[in-house]
Design a protein around this motif. Sequence first.
Motif, mmCIF file in Angstrom:
data_model
loop_
_atom_site.group_PDB
_atom_site.id
_atom_site.type_symbol
_atom_site.label_atom_id
_atom_site.label_comp_id
_atom_site.label_asym_id
_atom_site.label_seq_id
_atom_site.Cartn_x
_atom_site.Cartn_y
_atom_site.Cartn_z
ATOM 1 N N ASN A 361 0.865 -1.193 0.000
ATOM 2 C CA ASN A 361 0.000 0.000 0.000
ATOM 3 C C ASN A 361 0.896 1.235 0.000
ATOM 4 O O ASN A 361 0.769 2.119 0.831
ATOM 5 C CB ASN A 361 -0.914 -0.026 1.236
ATOM 6 C CG ASN A 361 -2.097 0.912 1.118
ATOM 7 O OD1 ASN A 361 -2.605 1.177 0.033
ATOM 8 N ND2 ASN A 361 -2.551 1.427 2.248
ATOM 9 N N LYS A 434 -1.967 4.982 5.827
ATOM 10 C CA LYS A 434 -2.058 5.826 4.636
ATOM 11 C C LYS A 434 -3.206 6.805 4.776
ATOM 12 O O LYS A 434 -4.323 6.429 5.127
ATOM 13 C CB LYS A 434 -2.267 4.947 3.403
ATOM 14 C CG LYS A 434 -2.005 5.649 2.075
ATOM 15 C CD LYS A 434 -1.996 4.636 0.939
ATOM 16 C CE LYS A 434 -1.189 5.128 -0.234
ATOM 17 N NZ LYS A 434 -1.082 4.110 -1.298
ATOM 18 N N ALA A 439 -3.690 8.376 -0.544
ATOM 19 C CA ALA A 439 -4.412 7.438 -1.405
ATOM 20 C C ALA A 439 -4.816 8.108 -2.718
ATOM 21 O O ALA A 439 -4.773 7.494 -3.792
ATOM 22 C CB ALA A 439 -5.639 6.905 -0.677
ATOM 23 N N GLY A 444 -4.215 2.924 -3.841
ATOM 24 C CA GLY A 444 -4.206 2.132 -2.618
ATOM 25 C C GLY A 444 -5.339 2.517 -1.691
ATOM 26 O O GLY A 444 -6.281 3.227 -2.072
ATOM 27 N N GLN A 445 -5.241 2.075 -0.427
ATOM 28 C CA GLN A 445 -6.336 2.230 0.527
ATOM 29 C C GLN A 445 -5.985 3.195 1.642
ATOM 30 O O GLN A 445 -5.007 2.994 2.372
ATOM 31 C CB GLN A 445 -6.671 0.870 1.150
ATOM 32 C CG GLN A 445 -7.260 -0.137 0.181
ATOM 33 C CD GLN A 445 -7.528 -1.450 0.889
ATOM 34 O OE1 GLN A 445 -6.651 -2.300 1.019
ATOM 35 N NE2 GLN A 445 -8.748 -1.622 1.356
ATOM 36 N N TYR A 450 0.669 1.070 5.289
ATOM 37 C CA TYR A 450 1.429 0.955 4.046
ATOM 38 C C TYR A 450 1.835 -0.506 3.817
ATOM 39 O O TYR A 450 1.829 -0.995 2.689
ATOM 40 C CB TYR A 450 2.683 1.826 4.098
ATOM 41 C CG TYR A 450 2.422 3.277 4.410
ATOM 42 C CD1 TYR A 450 1.734 4.092 3.520
ATOM 43 C CD2 TYR A 450 2.875 3.844 5.605
ATOM 44 C CE1 TYR A 450 1.490 5.424 3.798
ATOM 45 C CE2 TYR A 450 2.645 5.177 5.901
ATOM 46 C CZ TYR A 450 1.951 5.965 5.005
ATOM 47 O OH TYR A 450 1.708 7.281 5.300
ATOM 48 N N LYS A 452 0.674 -3.876 5.748
ATOM 49 C CA LYS A 452 -0.105 -4.487 6.820
ATOM 50 C C LYS A 452 0.538 -5.769 7.343
ATOM 51 O O LYS A 452 0.106 -6.293 8.373
ATOM 52 C CB LYS A 452 -1.534 -4.758 6.354
ATOM 53 C CG LYS A 452 -1.663 -5.737 5.208
ATOM 54 C CD LYS A 452 -3.113 -5.884 4.769
ATOM 55 C CE LYS A 452 -3.248 -6.841 3.587
ATOM 56 N NZ LYS A 452 -4.653 -6.961 3.125
ATOM 57 N N SER A 465 4.389 -5.047 -3.752
ATOM 58 C CA SER A 465 3.767 -4.330 -4.867
ATOM 59 C C SER A 465 4.710 -4.401 -6.064
ATOM 60 O O SER A 465 5.817 -3.847 -6.027
ATOM 61 C CB SER A 465 3.517 -2.867 -4.501
ATOM 62 O OG SER A 465 3.263 -2.105 -5.669
#
Length: 518
Positions: A361, A434, A439, A444-445, A450, A452, A465
């Motif tokens: 993330n 984040k 975002a 991302g979320q 960033y 988890k 990623s």
Amino acid sequence: MRARASRGLVAAVTTAAAVALPVVSAVPASADPNPAGLSQSVKVPSVKQHLAKFQQIADANGGTRASGTPGHEASVAYVAGKLRAAGYDVTLQEFEFPFFREITPAVMERVSPAAKTYARNTDFKVMTYSGSGSVTAPVQGVDLTLPPSPTPNSSTSGCEASDFAGFTAGNIALMQRGTCNFQVKAENAQAAGASGVIIFNEGQPGEGANDRRTLLSGTLNEPTTHIPVVGATFAAGSELAATGTTVRLAVSTESDLHRKTRNVIAESRKGDPGKVVMLGAHLDSVPEGPGINDNGSGSAAILETALRAGHLPTRNRLRFAFWGAEELGLLGSEHYVDGLSAEEKARIKLYLNFDMIASPNYTLGIYDGDDSDKTGAPAGPAGSDEIEKLFETYYRTIRQPYVGTDFTGRSDYGPFIAVGIPAGGLFTGAEGIKSPEEAAKFGGQAGVAYDKCYHQACDTIANISDKALTINTGAVATAAFVYAYSRDLPGGGTPAATRAGTGGGGLGADHDHGDVSE
């Protein structure tokens, strides 16, 4: 950006994101090669092959590659073997360090006034170098500030022996983050007869690294405390501060003051030995997991860059470092820098650090060499601003957004900037959350970490990623080849005097190997 480096960078990054072209042939010593072609020789599929090997090593060694374990030794052997085969002069620099691991998962349960089980690594976390023990005892607050002061880092809870006047021996000491380091708090509690220690976050709301309500992850520096010590969220700690609370705390750990581990240092045989361009990444994971993002990602990217650069007649000398025991407090890089003479330090013209460059993330963070955001840690040593500008130019050229991230001293650039060596690098985020703005900028979320799987068993090959890895592999290679041939390096002179103010801060914003202080 100095003129020659700028021209080389623009040429390099025009196509640097497409890291899938054929390997470039060696160039004549008299030529000034285009870094674009060289950077394209560093291919992401090859980087991922290294990540797959790190995963394989962890799988074969109890799920970890932590320093002081067979998994780390196997990682060292793999990296060193690859570098020797590519023609590097490889040194395995051995040093002793205080080893630590949890033997079995810790437990924290409220027994009264109402039973409640707290989630390990969510509500609480064992502090590095905690002692062992299983105790059920009343919780006694020590100089707590509830509700918290609006000013972060203002609590003095447990910082003075006088805070424990009236403390009942055998109780569990409950303390709050702030002012002094965790080792001082724990040792004061132990001296007062506490059977266990819970240190919870201070409580001030904020964004990302500035949120002092989140899980407190910390280290006691060394195994001087022989009772269980855990960090906790503000919510858990304030809940346990209620009168009449009894807690069961069970922690089982292993510490060894004289465990041995190694750094891998690989130097090219070409280029001016008086002008060293150094790239580094920590090779170790935490004991809890295989560490594929943290920090297989940085290690794999600089390893593949080194393999592609080994045969090149570079103008400047390239040196690659794979640090041991970073997760226990930058111990490998500190050992290395402490062993350098003044002359050896002066030869290192810059240090580039790559720690977590493929967070799932992600944000695309560049170390803030010039303190352009005017917050947090100050600027890096002279020349760090030029390194930051190089990475900014790279991201702009491939049309990717970026943000600055502070030099908090909590990754392996710390020892280098402390002795005045210009530094820079990349970071895609750890356990910090984040923001909606991030975002919107990076995708991302929002509201999710960033990474988890940060410092957990799920930091596997699936925790990468591919986009961030591709972008940042190009950045690593581009910087390496631009500086390998640059006539005008950022650290062109003798390193500046020791720089103060490089430690602390940045929980979640910088790579966290455990806070040592408040």
